[in-house]
Design a protein around this motif. Sequence first.
Motif, short mmCIF file in Angstrom:
data_model
loop_
_atom_site.label_atom_id
_atom_site.label_comp_id
_atom_site.label_asym_id
_atom_site.label_seq_id
_atom_site.Cartn_x
_atom_site.Cartn_y
_atom_site.Cartn_z
N ARG A 78 -3.90 -6.71 -4.64
CA ARG A 78 -4.90 -6.49 -3.59
C ARG A 78 -6.19 -7.22 -3.90
O ARG A 78 -6.85 -7.76 -3.02
CB ARG A 78 -5.19 -5.00 -3.43
CG ARG A 78 -4.07 -4.22 -2.78
CD ARG A 78 -4.57 -2.87 -2.29
NE ARG A 78 -4.81 -1.92 -3.37
CZ ARG A 78 -3.86 -1.13 -3.87
NH1 ARG A 78 -2.63 -1.18 -3.41
NH2 ARG A 78 -4.16 -0.28 -4.83
N ALA A 79 -6.53 -7.24 -5.19
CA ALA A 79 -7.78 -7.89 -5.56
C ALA A 79 -7.68 -9.41 -5.42
O ALA A 79 -8.63 -10.06 -5.01
CB ALA A 79 -8.17 -7.51 -6.98
N ASN A 97 -1.01 -0.60 -11.04
CA ASN A 97 -1.98 -1.58 -11.52
C ASN A 97 -1.67 -2.99 -11.04
O ASN A 97 -2.57 -3.77 -10.73
CB ASN A 97 -2.06 -1.56 -13.04
CG ASN A 97 -3.05 -0.51 -13.52
OD1 ASN A 97 -3.75 0.10 -12.71
ND2 ASN A 97 -3.11 -0.30 -14.82
N ILE A 130 -4.48 5.25 0.33
CA ILE A 130 -5.22 4.28 1.12
C ILE A 130 -4.89 4.44 2.58
O ILE A 130 -5.69 4.14 3.45
CB ILE A 130 -4.90 2.87 0.61
CG1 ILE A 130 -5.27 2.80 -0.87
CG2 ILE A 130 -5.64 1.82 1.39
CD1 ILE A 130 -4.74 1.60 -1.56
N PHE A 157 -7.67 -6.70 3.46
CA PHE A 157 -7.35 -5.69 4.49
C PHE A 157 -8.51 -5.50 5.44
O PHE A 157 -9.67 -5.46 5.03
CB PHE A 157 -7.05 -4.35 3.84
CG PHE A 157 -5.75 -4.35 3.08
CD1 PHE A 157 -4.57 -4.01 3.70
CD2 PHE A 157 -5.72 -4.73 1.74
CE1 PHE A 157 -3.37 -4.04 3.00
CE2 PHE A 157 -4.54 -4.75 1.04
CZ PHE A 157 -3.34 -4.40 1.68
N ALA A 174 -8.57 -0.21 -1.72
CA ALA A 174 -7.99 -1.22 -0.83
C ALA A 174 -8.48 -2.62 -1.19
O ALA A 174 -7.81 -3.61 -0.95
CB ALA A 174 -8.31 -0.90 0.62
N CYS A 175 -9.70 -2.66 -1.77
CA CYS A 175 -10.24 -3.96 -2.19
C CYS A 175 -9.62 -4.44 -3.49
O CYS A 175 -9.95 -5.51 -3.98
CB CYS A 175 -11.74 -3.89 -2.41
SG CYS A 175 -12.66 -3.60 -0.94
N GLY A 176 -8.81 -3.62 -4.10
CA GLY A 176 -8.17 -4.06 -5.33
C GLY A 176 -8.74 -3.44 -6.59
O GLY A 176 -8.39 -3.86 -7.69
N PHE A 177 -9.63 -2.43 -6.45
CA PHE A 177 -10.12 -1.77 -7.67
C PHE A 177 -9.01 -0.92 -8.25
O PHE A 177 -8.31 -0.20 -7.53
CB PHE A 177 -11.32 -0.86 -7.35
CG PHE A 177 -12.61 -1.60 -7.37
CD1 PHE A 177 -13.33 -1.72 -8.54
CD2 PHE A 177 -13.10 -2.21 -6.22
CE1 PHE A 177 -14.52 -2.43 -8.57
CE2 PHE A 177 -14.29 -2.91 -6.25
CZ PHE A 177 -15.00 -3.03 -7.42
N LYS A 178 -8.87 -0.99 -9.56
CA LYS A 178 -7.84 -0.19 -10.22
C LYS A 178 -8.35 1.25 -10.34
O LYS A 178 -9.55 1.49 -10.48
CB LYS A 178 -7.55 -0.75 -11.61
CG LYS A 178 -6.98 -2.14 -11.55
CD LYS A 178 -6.26 -2.48 -12.85
CE LYS A 178 -5.49 -3.78 -12.70
NZ LYS A 178 -6.35 -4.98 -12.83
N PRO A 216 -16.10 -6.56 -4.19
CA PRO A 216 -14.71 -6.99 -4.42
C PRO A 216 -14.64 -8.44 -4.88
O PRO A 216 -13.72 -8.82 -5.61
CB PRO A 216 -14.03 -6.80 -3.07
CG PRO A 216 -15.05 -6.37 -2.12
CD PRO A 216 -16.32 -6.06 -2.82
N MET A 254 0.84 -1.20 0.00
CA MET A 254 0.00 0.00 0.00
C MET A 254 0.87 1.24 0.00
O MET A 254 0.45 2.30 -0.45
CB MET A 254 -0.86 0.04 1.26
CG MET A 254 -1.93 -1.00 1.26
SD MET A 254 -3.42 -0.27 0.69
CE MET A 254 -4.60 -1.33 1.49
N ALA A 264 -2.77 -3.12 -7.51
CA ALA A 264 -4.22 -3.24 -7.41
C ALA A 264 -4.63 -4.69 -7.65
O ALA A 264 -5.49 -5.25 -6.95
CB ALA A 264 -4.90 -2.32 -8.42
N GLU A 265 -3.99 -5.29 -8.64
CA GLU A 265 -4.29 -6.68 -8.95
C GLU A 265 -3.95 -7.58 -7.76
O GLU A 265 -4.70 -8.48 -7.39
CB GLU A 265 -3.45 -7.09 -10.18
CG GLU A 265 -3.76 -8.43 -10.77
CD GLU A 265 -5.17 -8.51 -11.33
OE1 GLU A 265 -5.83 -7.47 -11.49
OE2 GLU A 265 -5.64 -9.65 -11.56
#
Lengths: 260, 811
Positions: A86-87, A80, B805, A92, B718-722, A112, A59, A83-84
């Motif tokens: 994290r997804a 990106n 975040i 968290f 934080a959930c992973g959205f770009k 999510p 983060m 983000a991937e």
Amino acid sequence: MGGEPILSAARLAKSYVTDGVQTHVLLGVDLEIREGDFTVLMGPSGSGKSTLLYCLSGMDAPTAGEVRFRGKLISGAKENELAELRAQSFGFVFQAAHLVSDLTLFENVVVPGYLKRGRSAHEARGVAEGLISRMGLEEVAAHLPNQSSGGQQQRCAVARAVVNRPDIVFADEPTGALNQANSREVLGLLGGLNAEGQTVLMVTHDVKSAIRGNRLLYFEDGAIRGEMALPAWDAARAEDAAYVRDREAQATAWLSSLAW
Amino acid sequence: MEPVRTLTLAGLKRNARTFAGLAVLLVLAAFALTFTISLHADLSGRALASYEETGGGDVHALDWVEETEGEPARRLQALSEVGQVRVLRAFSAPMAFEDAEGEPLGESESVTAFFEPWGRGLEVKALSDGFDSYEADAPGPKADEVYVTPAENVLSQLEVGDSVVISLGQEERRFTVAGFFEDPQMGSPFMGTRRFLLDPQTFDELLPLAEEEMARAGGANPFAVEKSTYPFMEYEVDLSDEARAAGLDGRDLARILEEEGVWSREASVFSEETMLGQSLIVVQVISALLAVFALLLFVIALTLCVHSASVAIEEGYADHGIAKAVGVTPGMLSCALILQYALTALGALAVGFAVGLFVEPVAWPPFLMVTGVLVQASVFPAAALAILGLLFAVLVCAVALKARKIGRITPLAALRQGAGDVRFSPRGSCKISGSRLSASLAWRAVASRKRSYVGLGVCALLLCAFIALCFGIGAAVSEDEAVNRAFGIWESDVSVELVSDEVGPEEVREAIEEVAPISHEWLEGAYMLNLDGAARTFLGLSDPSVLDESSLIEGRMPRQSNEVMVGLNLARSQDLSVGDELVIADPSGQEKTLIACGVVSSVLNGGDGAFLTFEGLQRLVGDDLEDASRARQYQLEDAEKADAVRAHLEERFGDEVDTRLTGLFGSAAGMILLVRNILTAIGYAMCAFAALIAVAAVALVSQRMLSAERADLGALRACGFKVRALRVSFAWRFFGVALAGGAVGAAAAFLGGSSLVGSLFSLFGAGAFTIALPVWSAAAVTVALALVFAASAYVFSRSIRTVSIQALVTE
Ligand SMILES: Nc1ncnc2c1ncn2[C@@H]1O[C@H](COP(=O)(O)OP(=O)(O)O)[C@@H](O)[C@H]1O
Ligand SMILES: [Mg+2]
């Protein structure tokens, strides 16, 4: 306990510059998080625990040093890719629930969930429904965050964190804003998930929370200053006062040895 | 007052970007309003001043010399309403334009054109070549020179160095254009009568030739719209001081003179008001359009101000509550809020006002082409100031109404942190779908905070309605055919005058059809007759169907010789509807009764014209139409073939026919082209402006929204959205809202646009003006506008990248 190392940090450093004054928060942290562990990161308030957690989870960008997830370098990765990550691989939980205000509790979990690769929207809904009922939120699943209590929101946040079966759940003082009963419930959920193999890294400054872990780390002055192993938390004995007191005593003794 | 000052400044500082955005909108609105209002004031003010300076009379008349020499002047002096009378001799003659190489310039010349000696009539001023200043010591025309009005430049591209060729019987005289002059009476291309100034000595030589020519022709009428040579008298009649003091104006005087029978039947009479009105018509229409646009801008700025004020109240809920808890009164809080908007508005309106005044002179030269009058200085912008003041008051009141809400905030409610800013029933709302995640998240966000999007939707509605209207007008005048339909006119592709009796109409028709099929063939003739003291054009058409059916507002086209179809403004001023009688005196003074069979939307005579059948006009004016009945007009299936047809006719019949274009609207085409170009330029400018406003509105609203939703956006990240996905979702909201608002606006334009524009254009007779706005074009405008909204929202949501975040990690 303790499987393969899944996340590792080497000589991790982080400093902030505020008004021309440099604060060094992380001074070369070396650390490994092992698969299946419930790792607890303790330390005084303001010592830099959160900073470490967010540097580990990608983060935040460290000033120096590197972080590897399953051997792959993630410090300095592109936004990106992060983000991937994290997804797909990280979950968290924050001190506050931070749910999306215009989504219902159920939607906060399922949205999510839609991001997970190789899973249909239908399956995502199934997983989310399972988690909602496991967290005891069926009644309020269709409520908005501001129509539900703090404890419900935080349980929802836990469900959201694990909806994509992440490799690691990062939790930063997840009970910091909750009363005792709610704290215990949220910790129970995290412990239960861990018992099923979920890797958890939790930051706390509270001994009562810390004893849920099987590996306790003490962080102060920019580095890990001590480590203690505990047997895995036995959920069946959560109501056993002696069991709890014993673990607390062990942790407290360890902490005092570190001049806590 | 110190706390109010502190609160005001703090608020301005905290929301500096919002206030900057509002200021930009208000500057634009104030600019547009000031520009429009003072342009209108300056143009009409200068037209009036110029009219007075040159010594134009309250009534202007052209009258036939032969029968009335000396008479009208005597009769005029006998009237108590009449003050000074100035009389000048002039003549009209057929003429043509040639450029420096001797090539013909311009098309047909069916207007009444007359020649006057320089320096004996109105005290006109010469214009510099660039039309941007006066030529103070212009020498005036030399023996072989002529001075013309800027209208000739607009209609026939006549320039200094080109020639005007006058035919006086057998003699042809060539005059070089030596300069232009400002003519407040005839200088506008919208006047049907135009003035040329010659060297006085040359004029004195030519006048007898004109008299001879008339005598030879045996007294045809100069005011029938034909190319005849004619001397006449020009009168400038002023009201007497007593009559003026009694409140009479030029129109009254014209009516009195008519009733008193001062003029011969052929006289062409105009009051000062009519002439100024005629030359300012386009200014009126354009000002009206621009004013509508400027007001629209203001309404948008107002909507966004009110929106932003209510958001500010909501956002500052806790702060206000706390402030109240420590004893700041609601009055102080509201006062601070109102002051923030008032100061912003005051500054912005002042800047817009100043810029508007500064830029306005840029428009003076192009409008010279329309009014014939040069503006060089502004009048005091009192009207603009008054209107801006009024709008300022409206804005402050609107914000003050919103600010009353602050009074209702109780500390307790405030400290519970504005619960319930998200309001929707989850059950009633749509599901978040996995496959259309961005769009359904966007839809949810809009559904949850509907009120925040209302202002935006209103902006989209107004902008879309306006742009659709612009497009509709543009499309309606984009093609020649469409222009004719829109303005109720027609053009003839080929005119053939049968010079001798050797050739008949049948032979001509056959010859034409050998080259190109004919779609219409007709006879047309025009005649000026006075009605209530003002000259009106009466038009005879052997085939009224050359006029498009859609121009009919009421009734039908004339079929019988006693039927008349009247222009919109004539119908209004005479209070005529279908079936009513119109009594008119023919050239010999005999009263004839016509029956109104229809009302038509046509720019003929600015809506004051009347249409009869050709026999009807013959019955009305008799022999004067001799020439017209020999000239046939043809419309071809393919207008491109006109030149080929003319060449063929000349080859075939030689001097037996005259194929010069004599169609009535030959020169109207140039004028309409001018209007079209002005409308198109304004349309593009306004569309660009509108897009700018859309961007500004989105900037304003999105910035507020993003800051209010920081936590939600952080959680999603934080959930992973770009970031891109979130920005796309954000853009979707604006797309959706703009699409919905825009669709309503476009539908409004689609349904009500024609009547709105029609009522505007009825100023010059085209009351049945129909905007050409097919559904697909309205839809395209809506989608394009929604895309502008979405694209700017996407750009402005860049700041989602900086939503850290870690901001979620509350200490
Ligand atoms: N964005 C930042 N800018 C400057 N200093 C920061 C920032 N974030 C944290 N710090 C500082 O870093 C130190 C560690 O903070 P943090 O990691 O939140 O501590 P903990 O979580 O252990 O309470 C604190 O002194 C804090 O003031
Ligand atoms: Mg912390």
